[in-house]
Design a protein around this motif. Structure first.
Motif, PDB file in Angstrom:
ATOM      1  N   ILE A  82      -6.640   1.907  -4.972  1.00  0.00           N
ATOM      2  CA  ILE A  82      -6.045   1.664  -3.705  1.00  0.00           C
ATOM      3  C   ILE A  82      -7.247   1.324  -3.026  1.00  0.00           C
ATOM      4  O   ILE A  82      -7.429   0.401  -1.972  1.00  0.00           O
ATOM      5  CB  ILE A  82      -5.191   2.833  -3.429  1.00  0.00           C
ATOM      6  CG1 ILE A  82      -4.774   2.352  -1.850  1.00  0.00           C
ATOM      7  CG2 ILE A  82      -6.107   3.914  -2.901  1.00  0.00           C
ATOM      8  CD1 ILE A  82      -3.453   3.251  -1.472  1.00  0.00           C
ATOM      9  N   ASP A  83      -8.535   1.952  -2.951  1.00  0.00           N
ATOM     10  CA  ASP A  83      -9.756   1.767  -2.080  1.00  0.00           C
ATOM     11  C   ASP A  83     -10.479   0.242  -2.743  1.00  0.00           C
ATOM     12  O   ASP A  83     -11.197   0.034  -1.768  1.00  0.00           O
ATOM     13  CB  ASP A  83     -10.655   2.824  -2.330  1.00  0.00           C
ATOM     14  CG  ASP A  83     -11.191   2.929  -3.964  1.00  0.00           C
ATOM     15  OD1 ASP A  83     -10.483   2.794  -4.884  1.00  0.00           O
ATOM     16  OD2 ASP A  83     -12.185   3.462  -4.220  1.00  0.00           O
TER      17      ASP A  83
ATOM     18  N   GLU B 160       1.411   0.518  -9.682  1.00  0.00           N
ATOM     19  CA  GLU B 160       0.115   0.202 -10.086  1.00  0.00           C
ATOM     20  C   GLU B 160      -0.169  -1.140  -9.966  1.00  0.00           C
ATOM     21  O   GLU B 160       0.533  -1.899 -10.314  1.00  0.00           O
ATOM     22  CB  GLU B 160       0.088   0.896 -11.491  1.00  0.00           C
ATOM     23  CG  GLU B 160      -1.398   0.782 -12.158  1.00  0.00           C
ATOM     24  CD  GLU B 160      -1.147   1.408 -13.625  1.00  0.00           C
ATOM     25  OE1 GLU B 160      -1.492   2.654 -13.757  1.00  0.00           O
ATOM     26  OE2 GLU B 160      -1.237   0.731 -14.223  1.00  0.00           O
TER      27      GLU B 160
ATOM     28  N   VAL C  99       1.671   1.915  -3.458  1.00  0.00           N
ATOM     29  CA  VAL C  99       0.503   2.356  -4.421  1.00  0.00           C
ATOM     30  C   VAL C  99       0.344   3.968  -4.082  1.00  0.00           C
ATOM     31  O   VAL C  99      -0.054   4.571  -4.847  1.00  0.00           O
ATOM     32  CB  VAL C  99      -0.497   1.382  -4.122  1.00  0.00           C
ATOM     33  CG1 VAL C  99      -1.756   2.021  -4.955  1.00  0.00           C
ATOM     34  CG2 VAL C  99       0.085  -0.049  -4.510  1.00  0.00           C
ATOM     35  N   ARG C 100       0.213   4.247  -2.749  1.00  0.00           N
ATOM     36  CA  ARG C 100      -0.386   5.470  -2.274  1.00  0.00           C
ATOM     37  C   ARG C 100       0.601   6.472  -2.587  1.00  0.00           C
ATOM     38  O   ARG C 100       0.189   7.702  -3.170  1.00  0.00           O
ATOM     39  CB  ARG C 100      -0.617   5.462  -0.759  1.00  0.00           C
ATOM     40  CG  ARG C 100      -0.951   6.799  -0.081  1.00  0.00           C
ATOM     41  CD  ARG C 100      -1.132   6.459   1.383  1.00  0.00           C
ATOM     42  NE  ARG C 100      -2.083   5.302   1.877  1.00  0.00           N
ATOM     43  CZ  ARG C 100      -1.665   4.430   2.545  1.00  0.00           C
ATOM     44  NH1 ARG C 100      -0.422   4.097   3.006  1.00  0.00           N
ATOM     45  NH2 ARG C 100      -2.548   3.566   2.837  1.00  0.00           N
ATOM     46  N   ASP C 101       1.849   6.313  -2.762  1.00  0.00           N
ATOM     47  CA  ASP C 101       2.750   7.367  -3.385  1.00  0.00           C
ATOM     48  C   ASP C 101       3.069   7.426  -4.728  1.00  0.00           C
ATOM     49  O   ASP C 101       3.967   7.862  -5.435  1.00  0.00           O
ATOM     50  CB  ASP C 101       4.208   6.981  -2.508  1.00  0.00           C
ATOM     51  CG  ASP C 101       4.019   7.345  -1.060  1.00  0.00           C
ATOM     52  OD1 ASP C 101       3.412   7.990  -0.740  1.00  0.00           O
ATOM     53  OD2 ASP C 101       5.278   6.922  -0.525  1.00  0.00           O
TER      54      ASP C 101
ATOM     55  N   LEU D   9       0.845  -1.226  -0.008  1.00  0.00           N
ATOM     56  CA  LEU D   9      -0.047  -0.031   0.187  1.00  0.00           C
ATOM     57  C   LEU D   9       0.901   1.315   0.113  1.00  0.00           C
ATOM     58  O   LEU D   9       0.440   2.275  -0.556  1.00  0.00           O
ATOM     59  CB  LEU D   9      -1.019   0.223   1.213  1.00  0.00           C
ATOM     60  CG  LEU D   9      -2.188  -0.885   1.214  1.00  0.00           C
ATOM     61  CD1 LEU D   9      -3.071  -0.836   2.255  1.00  0.00           C
ATOM     62  CD2 LEU D   9      -3.025  -0.558  -0.176  1.00  0.00           C
ATOM     63  N   PRO D  10       1.971   1.462   0.822  1.00  0.00           N
ATOM     64  CA  PRO D  10       2.670   2.681   0.710  1.00  0.00           C
ATOM     65  C   PRO D  10       3.141   3.013  -0.685  1.00  0.00           C
ATOM     66  O   PRO D  10       3.401   4.237  -1.062  1.00  0.00           O
ATOM     67  CB  PRO D  10       3.912   2.413   1.696  1.00  0.00           C
ATOM     68  CG  PRO D  10       3.250   1.317   2.615  1.00  0.00           C
ATOM     69  CD  PRO D  10       2.396   0.564   1.868  1.00  0.00           C
TER      70      PRO D  10
END
Length: 253
Positions: free
Chosen positions: A203-204, A187, A181-183, A178-179
């Protein structure tokens, strides 16, 4: 252009447009076959122009990998190859015979602009990353990039887990992913069939998607399931130092 198959180039073009935020970029998914075919005439013209200017070569390969025996496609046959839509469409059952190759001076002139290197001084060093994080980064750098299924880096959840336990198990897997993807460094994509078709998983939606039992079947074909790739930003960070640390570790071991 360093050595890539002509088949599948349209999909790469679409991803490039989307990551660049260009007008007319496709939504977060692959092109449909109809959309790919519609773009072939435009891309054929561009490719012919690059060949005429000495910036690109189209070669025909007799095997699955390129070799010095590959023949350059020229003249009227080149035009015929490039204007035939089937040569641009990737198929798991029909290996592509045609490849794009750029001369060395093209690679030397444009490579760093095409694949930039980011300053990673503010990011953790390779040896400061967790083992699970390193595994995800290496996965994103590989051709398959599979996270789930028999070819994925993650083992499937135990069959006896109830719904709550399955979500807890997924949360533990996602903690490493997740970190990135969040940054915007990685993908995540889902492929329903063994093809180059995919949809981007936001991400959701990752948590709910990864709880689906069908993703973890042991008899899935290669490429079917959920995988990950570097974005341009992620590739720049990878080239900025993490890839060197990974390669040095391999050499040392």
């Amino acid at each position: 252009m360093s050595d890539s198959r002509l088949a599948g180039t349209v999909q790469v073009y679409g991803v490039d447009l989307r990551w660049a935020g260009a007008d007319g970029a496709p939504p977060p998914r692959s092109y449909t076959e109809h959309e790919q075919r519609a773009l072939v005439p435009q891309l054929a013209v561009v490719t012919l122009d690059l060949v005429d200017r000495g910036l690109l070569t189209v070669r025909e390969s007799a095997g699955l990998v390129s070799s010095v025996a590959d023949m350059t496609v020229e003249g009227s046959r080149l035009r015929a190859v490039l204007t035939k839509a089937e040569n641009w469409l990737w198929s798991p059952s029909t290996p592509s015979r045609f490849r794009l190759s750029a001369p060395r001076f093209v690679l030397e002139h444009w490579f760093d602009d095409a694949y930039p290197t980011a300053d990673i001084s503010g990011l953790p060093r390779w040896d400061e990353l967790g083992v699970d994080q390193r595994l995800v980064l290496v996965c994103a750098s590989e051709a398959s990039g599979m996270l789930t299924g028999p070819f994925g880096i993650w083992d499937g959840p135990p069959a006896e887990l109830d719904t709550t336990q399955r979500f807890d198990w997924v949360d533990r897997q996602l903690a490493a992913l997740l970190p990135f993807v969040r940054d915007g460094l990685i993908e995540v994509r889902r492929s329903e069939t063994a093809s180059d078709e995919f949809t981007v998983i936001g991400i959701d939606r990752l948590r709910d998607t990864l709880t689906e039992p069908a993703l973890w079947c042991s008899d899935l074909d290669w490429g079917v399931g959920v995988g990950c790739v570097f974005t341009y930003a992620g590739l720049a960070v990878w080239r900025g130092g993490w890839s060197g640390a990974w390669n040095a570790r391999l050499t040392f071991e």
